[in-house]
Design an enzyme around this catalytic site. Structure first.
Site, PDB file in Angstrom:
ATOM      1  N   LYS A 147     -78.938 -18.364   1.601  1.00 58.10           N
ATOM      2  CA  LYS A 147     -80.346 -18.094   1.929  1.00 58.10           C
ATOM      3  C   LYS A 147     -81.065 -19.429   1.749  1.00 58.10           C
ATOM      4  O   LYS A 147     -81.497 -19.777   0.652  1.00 58.10           O
ATOM      5  CB  LYS A 147     -80.909 -17.017   0.979  1.00 58.10           C
ATOM      6  CG  LYS A 147     -82.053 -16.194   1.528  1.00 58.10           C
ATOM      7  CD  LYS A 147     -83.250 -16.993   1.962  1.00 58.10           C
ATOM      8  CE  LYS A 147     -84.082 -17.503   0.829  1.00 58.10           C
ATOM      9  NZ  LYS A 147     -85.128 -18.470   1.253  1.00 58.10           N
ATOM     10  N   GLU A 179     -86.962 -21.343   3.819  1.00 58.27           N
ATOM     11  CA  GLU A 179     -87.566 -20.946   5.094  1.00 58.27           C
ATOM     12  C   GLU A 179     -88.356 -22.096   5.732  1.00 58.27           C
ATOM     13  O   GLU A 179     -88.775 -22.019   6.878  1.00 58.27           O
ATOM     14  CB  GLU A 179     -88.466 -19.716   4.901  1.00 58.27           C
ATOM     15  CG  GLU A 179     -89.704 -19.924   4.021  1.00 58.27           C
ATOM     16  CD  GLU A 179     -89.426 -19.875   2.514  1.00 58.27           C
ATOM     17  OE1 GLU A 179     -88.282 -20.124   2.082  1.00 58.27           O
ATOM     18  OE2 GLU A 179     -90.386 -19.601   1.760  1.00 58.27           O
ATOM     19  N   CYS A 216     -85.572 -33.443  -7.033  1.00 57.39           N
ATOM     20  CA  CYS A 216     -85.555 -32.902  -8.399  1.00 57.39           C
ATOM     21  C   CYS A 216     -85.135 -33.970  -9.397  1.00 57.39           C
ATOM     22  O   CYS A 216     -85.323 -33.809 -10.586  1.00 57.39           O
ATOM     23  CB  CYS A 216     -84.617 -31.724  -8.485  1.00 57.39           C
ATOM     24  SG  CYS A 216     -82.950 -32.203  -8.096  1.00 57.39           S
TER      25      CYS A 216
END
Ligand code: NAD
Length: 499
Positions: free
Chosen positions: A174, A177, A282
């Site tokens: 996933k 988006e 990050c």
């Protein structure tokens, strides 16, 4: 305008119109370039079913054949390196060299996964009791999922699925988006590499898709990388549903510069680690801790270098820093410049005034900024800004600097710049952070080590890739076995036996 849908059972999903879609943007122009379908529970269920159906056959495929698929995939990713990088740049905004670099780092994990026959070797102890042997093996979990952030749309998925697949699992990705196209190309390349249909699936969307994965009874494990609040949520919901979870969260990475450091080296490092990929990494350095008395000199050298950075669209090879990922994110990052000043910090370099070379005025631009004399209670220090803003904290001594780093709730990466090996050794021993660099500002571990932070930067206890990645995607089994000697009446080996 492109339109993306899910990749389920080896092909684009044809199971019906999506009830929700998201827009895709080119951050350098601010224009909508396409749409992406969002999955609900039904699409997630279809992907999980496809994966569950494919799992037994894939698990039974020999280690050598699974490894051969990874080798073929590696070659295909190399052939499509430029295409992948261009896709990343067009949706994320990062410059071409950064995008190519992220694909290269992802490839290193694919190469690591090619060695899966070696990585899954167990151990064997002969004759633990008379005539009894003991051995250990590792087996795949089944259907596992990966939920990934916008900032590395190819590399972070590649931290996960190569090892999961090579170990014999079926995988559901996933992706973010905001920039989902890279994952679709990776799915096509896996299919071309010979991965059977259903072993790798992609579902798009946001919270609804994530919730469906976290609670689906067939999903055995979930790897997550993203912000700390969502990492904590994924860890809590997934663990309550009985899943194995590794959830990597946000960061506030400090670079400590001791007075004996090479100041030019430190300034170069602070600029590349603070502003590379527009600070949307990050492992970006977001806080520079300058130990007295080098603060003024170091900040001046950084300001000089920052002024020369070329900010422009990712598809211009001369650009060194691209736009931010969305307009809302750009505005939020810029708001910390005002709040920092209101809290008493000094805005030494204001990125809002930085020239943009090329690109459209509607792009999500924000130049590099330096906020000096930041103190830990300020929101520009406590919050993860995740943009091109370098906060400088002044420290009176090594002990003060260490206290700042260890007092921060995050513990992803950190670096120390010094020419004193003893000081560096002491820092690596004392600092409460998962990944440490010595005169290296972004100490991202190689694929054969594991990547992960401490404290609020990781929920769960297993880091990604390397040996810990192999462990996350497999379960250990210990077997104790007794086979009676043929002299006890078993098969006649043709040797003389005592009667
Ligand atoms: P994010 O947390 O907003 O999103 C990450 C993923 O979670 C996406 O797939 C998104 O669709 C999903 N998501 C978002 N909100 C959700 C919700 N409420 N419920 C369920 N799922 C949700 O992160 P992002 O903005 O895409 O990425 C940036 C963040 O990721 C930063 O905090 C950065 O530090 C972190 N990050 C951490 C690492 C690491 O290794 N520790 C690596 C890369 C990025």
């Amino acid at each position: 305008m492109k339109h993306l849908t899910h990749w389920i059972d080896g092909k684009p999903w044809t199971g019906g119109e999506a009830s929700q879609r998201g827009d895709l943007y080119n951050p350098a122009t601010g224009q909508v370039t396409g749409t992406v379908d969002f999955a609900g529970a039904a699409e997630v269920d279809a992907a999980v079913r496809a994966a569950a159906a494919a799992f037994p056959g894939w698990r039974a495929t020999s280690l050598v054949k699974r490894s051969a698929v990874m080798f073929a995939f590696r070659e295909l990713v190399r052939q499509h390196h430029g295409e992948l990088a261009a896709l990343i740049s067009s949706e994320h905004g990062k410059v071409a060299s950064d995008a190519a670099g992220e694909v290269a780092r992802g490839l290193e994990v694919v190469e690591f996964a090619c060695g899966i026959p070696h990585l899954l070797k167990g151990s064997f102890s002969e004759n633990v009791s008379t005539g009894v042997d003991a051995y250990s093996i590792r087996q795949p979990l089944g259907v596992v999922a990966g939920i990934t952030p916008f900032n590395f749309p190819a590399m972070v998925p590649m931290w996960m699925f190569p090892i999961a697949l090579a170990a014999g699992n079926a995988f559901i990705l996933k992706p973010s988006e905001k920039d989902p196209s890279a994952s679709m190309l990776l799915a096509e390349l896996l299919a071309q590499a010979g991965l059977p249909d259903g072993v790798f699936n992609v579902v798009h969307g946001g919270k609804e898709a994530v919730d469906a994965l976290l609670t689906h009874p067939e999903v055995r494990g979930v790897s997550f990388v993203g912000s700390t609040p969502v990492a904590r949520y994924v860890s809590e919901v997934g663990t309550a549903a009985g899943k194995r979870i590794q959830a990597l969260g946000g960061a506030k990475n400090h670079m400590v510069v001791l007075p004996d450091a090479d100041i030019d080296l430190a300034a170069d490092a602070a600029v590349s680690a603070g502003f590379g990929s527009a600070g949307e990494r990050c492992m970006a350095i977001s806080v520079l801790v300058a130990v007295d008395p080098i603060g003024d000199e170091l900040v001046a050298k950084i300001a000089e270098r920052v002024a020369r950075l070329r900010v422009g669209p990712g598809d211009d090879e001369q650009s060194e820093m691209g736009p931010l990922v969305t307009r809302a994110h750009r505005d939020k990052v810029a708001s910390y410049l005002d709040s920092g000043v209101a809290d008493g910090a000094v805005l030494t370099v204001d990125g809002r005034a930085h020239p943009v070379t090329g690109g459209s005025a509607d792009g999500f631009w924000l130049g590099p900024s330096v906020l000096d004399r930041v103190r830990p209670p300020m929101s520009c220090y406590t919050d993860e800004i995740f943009g091109p803003v370098l906060c400088v904290v002044r420290a009176g001594s090594y002990a003060d600097a260490l206290a700042v780093v260890n007092g921060n709730p995050y513990g992803n990466g950190t670096a120390i710049f010094t020419n004193d090996g003893g000081a560096a050794r002491r820092f690596t021993h004392e600092v409460e952070v998962g990944m440490v660099g010595v005169n290296v500002p972004i100490p991202v571990p190689m694929a054969f080590y594991s990547f992960g932070g401490w404290k609020a930067s990781l929920f769960g206890d297993t880091h990604v890739h390397g040996t810990e990645g192999v462990h996350f995607y497999t379960r250990g089994k210990a077997v104790t076995s007794r086979w009676l000697d043929p002299s006890h009446g078993g098969v006649n080996l043709g040797f003389p036996v005592s009667s």
